[in-house]
Design an enzyme around this catalytic site. Structure first.
Site, PDB file in Angstrom:
ATOM      1  CB  SER A 177      -0.984  -0.032   1.165  1.00  0.00           C
ATOM      2  OG  SER A 177      -1.791  -1.180   1.036  1.00  0.00           O
ATOM      3  NE  ARG A 192       4.536  10.598  -4.230  1.00  0.00           N
ATOM      4  CZ  ARG A 192       3.363  10.608  -3.605  1.00  0.00           C
ATOM      5  NH1 ARG A 192       3.312  10.464  -2.307  1.00  0.00           N
ATOM      6  NH2 ARG A 192       2.243  10.767  -4.271  1.00  0.00           N
ATOM      7  CG  ASP A 230      -4.998  -0.294   1.529  1.00  0.00           C
ATOM      8  OD1 ASP A 230      -5.007   0.256   0.408  1.00  0.00           O
ATOM      9  OD2 ASP A 230      -4.871   0.355   2.586  1.00  0.00           O
TER      10      ASP A 230
HETATM   11 MG    MG Z   1      -5.118  -0.655   6.459  1.00  0.00          MG
END
Ligand code: MG
Ligand code: ADP
Length: 496
Positions: A177, A192, A230
């Site tokens: 994520s 990044r 996610d």
């Molecule tokens: Mg989470």
């Protein structure tokens, strides 16, 4: 009466008069202060205002940005990233799949056993570990080796129970994520780092290549079948259990949304049209901004002092990392300008991010007659004692203003996504739209959640409103990645 006695009498009278005047001044001051405090709260409330008409403008602005982001790379503040997930789980998936979930300081490894349509998720196990701070700014190899090592240990532990069929590699879904430029379902380069990571030599590298190399170094034979974040993981997890899931929203520390788009409605997609005709889009909606958003001076100051000024403006209004901080800033202003917590401004109140959203939510949900929880939190976090009930009520009121604004804006975002996909108008066939939700804010902040759901219902109107259902998919990001490894498995063809 002698001269001296007269003098004393005069001084005595003067002292009494002065004391009385002071008392009057203090009384006036305190009622004046209260009026000032009320005015400040009222002004904040007005600036946070989210009447339905404004929410509709925000939803429309979001829809316009969605179109722009889908039209071309860099066409909008909304990245509208193509996830390469054109094959969401159907529920038919079978077998054993692994997942790695890295999204912050903790990461998890999971193993999920899928039993097809009849049996669904038969079994799941996971292990959790935290990333040592030193590795967050070390070398790419050091980080990925550490993760691979934990995965190796997890796999070795299970090896005796789940024997991998000869000639078949284990398959893994990797929930990573962080901002990634995806090149295919299982490759993507890191744009990044965020969330406190800064490993320079990993930026620009293909995350899948890096983890695969690390797994080899640690002697684990595993193929990364899907690289997702996610939000896409939650969408996949939701879709696996219900085909009516078409939107996923994360409301945790940060916020993001993903949804299922018609591949034909994505001008910037130049690949072959997927068989499903669908593509999951990672909106990165936290970066949405619009002149219609109700921003206050507290938000502007918080943004200016943040690590990413000017970015993630929508996220800064709606997500868990920031709600408590906005509340703190309003309380500080009250303390400074109206002596709300006494003549001295409480020192702790000047400390950024000291008031966290879980504590704010605890105060907001305080149902005790004397607002005991509010009193406790003010004492323990801010070292403010002896507040009157009246003042504690103001604190709750501020929690409500801040949380309602966030929840109603998040609702406008969802309404915008439903509009973009034509799901804002009810179909005759009784079709349902299910929104897969995850994140600690949605899960635990009940007032926020209720306000969000109510507002979406309000914006849609009664008929369509009742066809939209919110479903909390706990831990979609982990299981979702394993499910995507399954639906993008190398061995799918063999089964057919
Ligand atoms: Mg989470
Ligand atoms: P993350 O978003 O970091 O992946 P979570 O989805 O678990 O993790 O969300 C954690 C966030 O949820 C916290 O940062 C906090 O803002 C919010 N949160 C957690 N517990 C509560 C609570 N009881 N009330 C309100 N917000 C909460």
């Amino acid at each position: 009466m002698g001269k001296v006695a007269v003098g004393v009498a005069v001084i005595g009278t003067a002292a009494v008069v002065a004391a009385a005047a002071l008392l009057v001044r203090q009384r006036m001051k305190s009622s004046g202060r209260w009026a000032c405090a009320r005015a400040l709260v009222k002004e904040f409330e007005e600036k946070c205002g989210t009447p339905d008409a404004r929410l509709k403008q925000i939803a429309d602005a979001l829809t316009v940005e969605m179109h722009a982001g889908l039209a071309s790379e860099g066409g909008s503040k909304l990245k509208m990233l193509i996830s390469y997930v054109d094959n969401l789980p159907t529920g038919d998936e079978e077998g054993i799949f692994y997942a790695l979930d890295l999204g912050g300081t903790n990461f998890r490894v999971l193993r999920v056993e899928l039993g097809g349509r009849e049996r669904g998720v038969v079994h799941q196990e996971f292990a959790e570990a935290s990333i040592p701070p030193a590795l967050m700014s070390g070398s790419s190899d050091a980080l990925f080796d550490y993760i691979a090592e934990k995965l190796a240990a997890f796999v070795a532990d299970e090896e005796r129970i789940y024997e991998q069929p000869a000639g078949k590699e284990r398959e893994l879904g990797f929930t990573f994520s962080f901002p990634v430029m995806q090149n295919s379902i299982n490759s993507g380069t890191l744009i990044r780092w965020t969330k406190g990571f800064s490993i320079d030599d990993a930026v620009g590298q293909d995350v899948v290549v890096e983890i695969t190399k690390a797994l080899k170094r640690k002697g684990v034979d595993m193929r990364v079948a899907a690289l997702v974040n996610d939000t896409i993981g939650t969408l996949a997890g939701g879709r696996h259990s219900n085909p009516d899931v078409s939107v996923a929203v994360i409301l945790g520390t940060g916020s993001n949304a993903a949804y299922v788009e018609r591949a034909q409605a994505i001008p910037k997609w130049h690949g072959p049209l997927p068989k499903s005709g669908e593509m999951a889009i990672n909106m990165e909606w936290g970066n949405f901004r619009s002149s219609h958003l109700p921003l206050t001076e507290y938000d502007s100051a918080m943004d200016a002092e943040s690590l990413n000024p000017g970015e993630q403006i929508f996220e800064k209004l709606i997500s868990g990392m920031y709600l408590g901080e906005v509340l703190r800033r309003v309380l500080l202003r009250l303390a400074e300008e109206t002596c709300f917590f006494g003549d001295e401004v409480p020192a702790k109140l000047k400390s950024p991010f000291i008031l966290r959203t879980p504590e704010m939510s605890a105060m907001h949900h305080d149902t005790s007659a004397d607002l005991k929880v509010v009193d406790d939190k003010l004492r323990s976090i801010l070292e403010i004692s002896h507040t009157s009930l009246k003042k504690r009520r103001v604190v709750v009121e501020l929690c409500d203003i801040t949380a309602s604004r966030g929840a109603r804006l998040a609702a406008a975002g969802i309404f915008g996504v439903l509009k973009k996909t034509g799901k804002d108008v009810v179909k005759d066939n009784g079709e349902k739209t299910i929104i897969a939700m995850d994140g600690g804010l949605f899960e635990h902040y009940t007032e926020y959640r209720k306000c969000l759901e109510k507002t979406v219902f309000e914006l849609l109107g009664d008929t369509t409103g009742s066809s939209v259902v919110f479903q909390h998919y706990n831990d979609g990001s982990g299981i979702g990645a394993a499910l995507l490894a399954a639906s993008h498995s190398l061995y799918l063809e063999e089964k057919l």
